[in-house]
Design an enzyme around this catalytic site. Sequence first.
Site, PDB file in Angstrom:
ATOM      1  N   SER A   1       0.844  -1.186   0.000  1.00 37.21           N
ATOM      2  CA  SER A   1       0.000   0.000   0.000  1.00 37.21           C
ATOM      3  C   SER A   1       0.881   1.238   0.000  1.00 37.21           C
ATOM      4  O   SER A   1       2.105   1.135   0.006  1.00 37.21           O
ATOM      5  CB  SER A   1      -0.914  -0.002   1.225  1.00 37.21           C
ATOM      6  OG  SER A   1      -0.131   0.081   2.394  1.00 37.21           O
ATOM      7  N   LYS A   2       0.239   2.383   0.004  1.00 37.76           N
ATOM      8  CA  LYS A   2       0.990   3.642  -0.094  1.00 37.76           C
ATOM      9  C   LYS A   2       2.112   3.733   0.923  1.00 37.76           C
ATOM     10  O   LYS A   2       3.166   4.260   0.648  1.00 37.76           O
ATOM     11  CB  LYS A   2       0.103   4.868   0.113  1.00 37.76           C
ATOM     12  CG  LYS A   2      -1.258   4.925  -0.542  1.00 37.76           C
ATOM     13  CD  LYS A   2      -2.317   4.138   0.047  1.00 37.76           C
ATOM     14  CE  LYS A   2      -3.163   3.215  -0.742  1.00 37.76           C
ATOM     15  NZ  LYS A   2      -3.686   2.059  -0.161  1.00 37.76           N
ATOM     16  N   ARG A   3       1.846   3.253   2.103  1.00 32.23           N
ATOM     17  CA  ARG A   3       2.847   3.470   3.149  1.00 32.23           C
ATOM     18  C   ARG A   3       4.120   2.659   2.955  1.00 32.23           C
ATOM     19  O   ARG A   3       5.085   2.815   3.667  1.00 32.23           O
ATOM     20  CB  ARG A   3       2.243   3.178   4.518  1.00 32.23           C
ATOM     21  CG  ARG A   3       1.894   1.751   4.776  1.00 32.23           C
ATOM     22  CD  ARG A   3       1.411   1.564   6.221  1.00 32.23           C
ATOM     23  NE  ARG A   3       1.487   0.167   6.609  1.00 32.23           N
ATOM     24  CZ  ARG A   3       0.646  -0.756   6.170  1.00 32.23           C
ATOM     25  NH1 ARG A   3      -0.316  -0.436   5.341  1.00 32.23           N
ATOM     26  NH2 ARG A   3       0.783  -2.012   6.551  1.00 32.23           N
TER      27      ARG A   3
END
Length: 466
Positions: free
Chosen positions: A239-241
């Site tokens: 995911s983005k993180r």
Amino acid sequence: MATQVRTRFSPSPTGALHLGGAHTALFNWLFARHHGGVFILRIEDTDMERSRAHFVEEILEALLWLGLDWDEGPYFQSQRLAIYDDFIHRLLKAGAAYCCDCDPQELEARRQAALARGDKPRYDGRCRERGLPLGPKTAVRFKTPQTGITFWHDQIKGHIAFENQELDDLVIRRADGIPTYNFAVVVDDITMRVSHVIRGDDHISNTPRQILIYQALGEEPPLFAHMPLMLGKDRTKLSKRHGALPVLAYRDRGILPQALTNYLARLGWSHGDQEIFSREELIRYFSLEHVGKAPGIHDDDKLLWLNSHYLKETPPEELGRLLLPFLAKEGIHTDDAVKAARVAATLNKRAKTLMEMAQAARFYYLDPWPYDEEAARKHLTPGALPVLREARERLAAGVELSEEGLTRLLKDLARDLGVKVVEVAQPLRVALTGKAASPSLTELIPILGREETIRRLDFALRHLGA
RNA sequence: GGUCCCAUCGUCUAGCGGUCUAGGAUACUGCCCUCUCACGGCAGAGACACGGGUUCGAGUCCCGUUGGGACUACCA
């Protein structure tokens, strides 16, 4: 006669296309192309709350950039509501579905309570036999068989089976008339005659529900292939993180689409020891049998390695053209593709991305001062004065600006001044580029040109107080 | 918690019972090349999660343990 291979990629426009999505899109595309089949694009926008039109645009742009062209679509689920309703009524009529007017909030409360008790949170089927009519406030639930086993032979994972009693009566049509994911997917895959459903293995637990719906509808399910997920460095779903950027962010960073598709293809799939694949090879060799089962962790280093490989392989003319927009981002607004090509030719082995390349190219276009502090302190010393002066004189005197001419200049200078070649090269390098590291002087000076080279040497001389 | 999936170097992977003292790639380290930095070349270090079986023989098959992950919505 073998039936036609038809695959689909069905993103929901609730965000940009990220690496994981591109991964499954690529596998679907490759499988279709390998078999001379059809690749369908379908936008799953039934979540009105979170879907955004601009994400659709971005997803299409990203797919096109990657070279993943589709043969049918994009279809939009939001425009197919009448079709889903037909199938809902078929199920209702067959007694395979029923209406439910349970209050969503109550349901949620019961769910939480079950969870708190440590029980499996599942719908208790209280509306099952009530025979409620389809009204404006009723949802429709699928009547899941409470006994038996649902299984399939996954094209990647092999035999997978679920006990039907583990499943509950899922909502297939919300009270607002919009179908839910598991139902819309089945209807779409039936009506679009999808032959192979290739998707992330986070969908495995949805599969038995979907198969049950196929069966209730009297339809033959497609073949399923659940590919391993791409994980972040912490081994959780990407995911983005994790720094897993949207696909377009890779483009903006100066990653080449060939590099990204090559990288993505090799994640979870292999062809012996081969690492580099042209698009044609990817299509020729791709097969589900060589897709692994274990999840893969995204590795930016490997992507960067592939990108530098393709940077080296791209012809300078093309590279120069690709470099232009990145130069602009460095504040260098030029449309001189010829110069950019020459510049790129000196930098293609030294940069991992086009962005890096543009940064490294600054000195070709902009004054190299102020100098890099450490480089100047180390190499632009009073002791370097004779080197700079002599170099300036010989350049002004007309030394040939060729590889050979300049190599000779450096050697002669070193010999005549009684120093090592590196001792003449470094001061010159800092004077001309502002840095201690750069492309070879013999290739950078011709691009700078005689006049500009002399101008920069003069500045360095003045800088040293000469 | 329940269900399901997965398990070879840090990472991506080859391996489809013997050819494995486990191969390649990346990242890392060293050397060479060299006007710097890269590139390139060479070398090094680095893995079959554990325990039981099956078999003449297991990284490869089976079971268990452990570990990791996904799912568990009127999201997709």
